[in-house]
Design an enzyme around this catalytic site. Sequence first.
Site, PDB file in Angstrom:
ATOM      1  N   ALA A 259      36.775  -1.680-161.194  1.00 47.11           N
ATOM      2  CA  ALA A 259      36.630  -0.233-161.403  1.00 47.11           C
ATOM      3  C   ALA A 259      35.239   0.180-160.947  1.00 47.11           C
ATOM      4  CB  ALA A 259      36.825   0.127-162.872  1.00 47.11           C
TER       5      ALA A 259
ATOM      6  N   GLY B 280      36.701   3.512-155.111  1.00 46.69           N
ATOM      7  CA  GLY B 280      35.530   3.319-154.251  1.00 46.69           C
ATOM      8  C   GLY B 280      35.887   2.487-153.032  1.00 46.69           C
TER       9      GLY B 280
ATOM     10  N   GLU C 191      46.691   1.009-156.164  1.00 40.67           N
ATOM     11  CA  GLU C 191      46.185   0.473-157.440  1.00 40.67           C
ATOM     12  C   GLU C 191      46.842   1.176-158.619  1.00 40.67           C
ATOM     13  OE1 GLU C 191      41.703  -0.992-156.156  1.00 40.67           O
ATOM     14  OE2 GLU C 191      41.986   1.078-156.742  1.00 40.67           O
TER      15      GLU C 191
ATOM     16  N   LYS D 269      28.787  -0.579-165.314  1.00 40.07           N
ATOM     17  CA  LYS D 269      29.852   0.382-164.984  1.00 40.07           C
ATOM     18  C   LYS D 269      30.400   1.100-166.220  1.00 40.07           C
ATOM     19  CE  LYS D 269      31.162  -1.565-160.556  1.00 40.07           C
ATOM     20  NZ  LYS D 269      32.198  -2.189-159.750  1.00 40.07           N
TER      21      LYS D 269
END
Length: 229
Positions: free
Chosen positions: A84, A97, A104, A122
């Site tokens: 992620a 990204g 996904e 993150k």
Amino acid sequence: MSRELKIKAAQAAFEFVKDGMKLGIGTGSTADEFIRILGKQVGKGLTVTGVPTSERSAALCREVGVPLTTLDETPELDLTVDGADEADRDLTLIKGGGGALLREKIVAAASADMVVIADDSKLVDVLGAFPLPVEVTPFGLGATHRAIEKAAESLGLSGPVELRKGDGKPYLTDGGHFIVDASFGRIPDAKALSSALLEIPGVVQHGLFIGLASTLVLAGEGGITLLRR
Ligand code: 5RP
């Protein structure tokens, strides 16, 4: 994120894999480490099949010997492991990204469980510092772009919405779409933004993953932390 932390997160996620599982296999540099671990274990006799979320991950799976299937052959999966770009404490994610958000999300939605692997940088209080990827059709790009800005404005969000490019050309997803990256800085209400974006006909999908991840595996200097939903 150092490669070492990515490997640690991927190793911790491997603990969730059981023999015989049907897996969703993510995309990105952290997911790559998981694929390599999976390949080694398959070499030692682990029996799994996987649906890759990108051509890139499919190629790596073939290279390391992870048997592949499709959602047509195997429409229900046991577990998806993916990376992620950002995650909050509700396990709402920003993904895409690496440009694979559509596959996904389809794969995660077909899975009973989703384990997300990342480094602890993150984890954020409020999503949005990472630009939100929105997958759009090439047809009508200008109108879709404006509609995204207007949808954001209606929710009090603003910031550049930029077409992703590579080598001076629009970045093309595996599905043949474009991506615009929306830098809103803060997304306090992910559900409201999700609904508003999905009402725009030229928006194929966006990178907000809401209610899909069940476990977040965070690797940091102090070790592994698990957050669950
Ligand atoms: C790809 C993704 C990736 O999971 C995300 O970009 C994280 O990648 P990395 O593990 O390389 O930091 O959503 O579409």
